[in-house]
Design a protein around this motif. Structure first.
Motif, mmCIF file in Angstrom:
data_model
loop_
_atom_site.group_PDB
_atom_site.id
_atom_site.type_symbol
_atom_site.label_atom_id
_atom_site.label_comp_id
_atom_site.label_asym_id
_atom_site.label_seq_id
_atom_site.Cartn_x
_atom_site.Cartn_y
_atom_site.Cartn_z
ATOM 1 N N LEU A 116 10.148 -39.036 -10.692
ATOM 2 C CA LEU A 116 10.434 -37.713 -11.252
ATOM 3 C C LEU A 116 10.311 -36.636 -10.189
ATOM 4 O O LEU A 116 11.096 -35.681 -10.157
ATOM 5 C CB LEU A 116 9.481 -37.411 -12.415
ATOM 6 N N LYS B 119 13.313 -36.380 -8.181
ATOM 7 C CA LYS B 119 14.463 -36.158 -9.054
ATOM 8 C C LYS B 119 15.421 -37.345 -9.045
ATOM 9 O O LYS B 119 16.628 -37.182 -9.071
ATOM 10 C CB LYS B 119 15.201 -34.854 -8.741
ATOM 11 N N GLU B 120 14.829 -38.537 -8.955
ATOM 12 C CA GLU B 120 15.651 -39.724 -9.166
ATOM 13 C C GLU B 120 15.817 -39.960 -10.660
ATOM 14 O O GLU B 120 16.734 -40.644 -11.088
ATOM 15 C CB GLU B 120 15.000 -40.955 -8.520
ATOM 16 N N ARG C 41 15.227 -37.794 -14.584
ATOM 17 C CA ARG C 41 15.004 -36.487 -15.200
ATOM 18 C C ARG C 41 14.065 -36.662 -16.393
ATOM 19 O O ARG C 41 14.189 -37.646 -17.120
ATOM 20 C CB ARG C 41 16.313 -35.915 -15.727
ATOM 21 N N LEU D 138 12.694 -28.277 -10.805
ATOM 22 C CA LEU D 138 13.645 -29.379 -10.646
ATOM 23 C C LEU D 138 14.740 -29.357 -11.708
ATOM 24 O O LEU D 138 15.849 -29.811 -11.472
ATOM 25 C CB LEU D 138 12.925 -30.725 -10.690
ATOM 26 N N ASN E 49 22.595 -30.801 -8.475
ATOM 27 C CA ASN E 49 22.749 -32.088 -7.776
ATOM 28 C C ASN E 49 23.013 -31.884 -6.293
ATOM 29 O O ASN E 49 22.577 -32.653 -5.456
ATOM 30 C CB ASN E 49 23.936 -32.858 -8.366
ATOM 31 N N ILE F 2 19.784 -31.563 -4.331
ATOM 32 C CA ILE F 2 18.770 -32.618 -4.354
ATOM 33 C C ILE F 2 18.471 -33.145 -2.953
ATOM 34 O O ILE F 2 17.304 -33.316 -2.592
ATOM 35 C CB ILE F 2 19.198 -33.757 -5.308
#
Lengths: 229, 301
Positions: free
Chosen positions: A48, A51-52, A54, A67, A72, A75
């Motif tokens: 998390l 941010k792999e 959500r 986040l 995207n 990221i």
């Protein structure tokens, strides 16, 4: 530095949440152990932050960024400020130590001059000086993990996430790994390490956050692995 | 962006995936060649149409004494009065640009020239050939009025609209055009599937590298660029091969046909260059788009 507020994560097709209303604050420069049995949500916690994944609900702030509102497109920039180390090292087998570390800088477009300057410094920091031109299969597990740590740290991240970094390494070698992590922490880098290794947690006397079934059951500064073990 | 880094990655990728890359190149080459041939036929047909449009005429053949045409058997040879009447009526039509009369002697001279050396020329006499009117039209598509006026009229043996003959030839070329377009579409479809597969293999082959790149924060563009370039280079090589095939088609097919039957409008090099450029660009774009679409599935953020 890392701020989770009431975060819940349920993977698709699963009833039980991997993380269940978790709130944690990690300050800049802290060293935190994340402990708990397999499936307790440690890896989800780390994913998390990168941010792999959500969260289904709750808010996550990393390095001052919300986040949920990070597009995207941005990221990769978040991930440049976070270093990662894994149980399985994840080195490129066809590149030597130097090239493996340099790869992390090449792919984010750093100039070659800069790479030539910082890579040997970091290789020395993790204790691999003199082995820069060895291939991964010529190194022991502990040495390979040092390469992985050098790669994670070479871009001077604000946060280093370590997912069971000593999981494949014998206890004696693990102490060396922990010394490197401690050295990295002393440069001001926040370190979050998920682990099963009670001996290491007990010997380091750092903050311990314990997860069980996706809930935080303990958050102690200068803690040990757990009374029950 | 570090260009040499990306290009070394591209080179490694192309080498590892050599068989698939060759398959992509061959498919793109043949597909684009078919597409280009279609374009060339199209150019050829419109060039011919432009050339012929103001030159085609309607030939109105008149009955002579021993004409074999059914129409002539009842009425016999045409009389001077009938000839004048036909000429006047034709001249009064607004679609008609001009009328030429060809008598038997002139027809015979023409025939002798055309058939020189042929045994037929030695046995044919001037009386065997028909007199005729050559009717030129202002607009070659407005032939119906003329044909309607003279066809089946006493004294008229036969009416030949040159446009009909040309139309039949255009029809043949257009059939070739459609065949090449259909083949090209099938091959482009195959090329897209092949590229999708190549990209999937390439992404799988390099999953360690791309995984680490993602982890250390390489941008999507940086991660995808080697794959995209691989696809585009394959497309470019395929396009170049198709270009050489198209040039050969011009030299060995279009020019040869032109030499055998006087098509009168030759396919120029400028036309060929235009077609080659279109084929090259289309080859690269198709590959790039197909690669990009596939990568979005296999290289997630």
């Amino acid at each position: 530095m890392i701020h989770l507020d009431n975060v819940t994560k349920v993977y698709p097709n699963q009833n039980r949440p991997a993380l269940d209303h978790v709130s944690v604050d990690v300050d800049k420069g802290e060293f935190v152990f994340l402990v708990g049995p397999s499936g307790s949500g440690k890896s989800t916690f780390l994913r998390l932050i990168l941010k792999e994944e959500r969260p289904n609900s709750g808010q996550i702030h990393v390095a001052g960024k919300d986040l949920a509102r990070l597009s995207n497109f941005k990221i990769p920039h978040l991930r440049r400020r976070i270093g990662c180390v894994f149980q399985d090292f994840r080195l490129l087998p066809n590149k030597n130590v130097y090239e493996n570390v340099a790869f992390a800088l090449e792919v984010i477009g750093k100039p070659r001059k800069f790479i030539r300057k910082v890579v040997p410094e970091v290789v020395e920091l993790v204790g691999l000086d003199g082995k820069a031109f060895r291939m991964p299969d010529e190194l022991s597990g502990g040495e390979q993990q040092r390469v992985a740590m050098a790669r994670a740290f070479v871009n001077r991240p604000m946060i280093l996430l370590a997912d069971e970094p000593t999981g494949n390494i014998d206890p004696a070698t693990s102490i060396g790994i922990m010394k490197v992590l401690d050295r990295i922490n002393r440069t001001g880098t926040t370190v979050v390490m998920a682990t099963h290794d009670a001996a290491i947690v007990d010997s380091m006397r750092k903050r311990v956050v314990e997860l069980e079934d996706g809930k935080i059951v303990r958050d102690q500064s200068r803690g040990v692995y757990g009374q029950a073990y | 962006m570090r260009a040499n880094f990306i290009f070394s990655e591209v080179w490694i990728g192309l080498r590892r995936n050599l068989t698939m890359t060759i398959a992509v190149i061959v498919t793109v080459a043949i597909g684009m060649a078919m597409f280009g041939v279609g374009l060339m036929i199209n150019t050829q047909v419109s060039a011919m149409k432009g050339f012929w449009d103001d030159k085609v005429s309607i030939s109105v053949y008149l009955c002579s004494k021993n004409s074999a045409f059914e129409n002539c058997r009842e009425s016999g040879a045409i009389t001077q009065a009938q000839k004048d009447e036909i000429r006047n009526e034709l001249q009064s039509l607004p679609q008609v640009a001009g009328i030429e009369y060809e008598d038997q002697k002139q027809a015979f001279e023409k025939f002798k020239n055309e058939q020189a050396g042929n045994i037929l020329a030695t046995v044919t006499k001037a009386e065997d050939l028909p007199e005729s009117f050559r009717v030129r039209l202002k607009d070659s598509s407005q032939y119906a009025a003329v044909v309607g006026l003279v066809k089946g009229r006493p004294g008229v043996a036969n009416v030949i609209n040159q446009k009909d003959i040309l139309e039949r030839f255009y029809g043949l070329l257009e059939t070739f055009l459609w065949i090449s377009v259909v083949l090209a579409s099938v091959l482009v479809f195959a090329a897209i599937l092949l590229i999708a597969n190549t990209m999937r293999l390439a992404a799988y082959n390099r999953r360690r590298e791309t995984g680490i790149m993602r982890l250390v924060g390489a941008s999507n563009l940086y991660i995808q660029m080697p794959f995209l370039l691989e696809g585009m280079i394959a497309g470019l090589i395929g396009g170049l091969i198709s270009a050489s095939m198209l040039i050969m088609a011009k030299v060995f097919v279009f020019d040869r046909v032109h030499d055998y039957i006087a098509l009168t409008a030759r396919l120029t090099w400028a036309d060929v260059i235009q077609v080659v450029v279109v084929a090259l660009v289309a080859g690269v774009i198709i590959c790039a788009v197909a690669a990009f679409m596939t990568l979005r599935r296999y290289l997630r953020v």
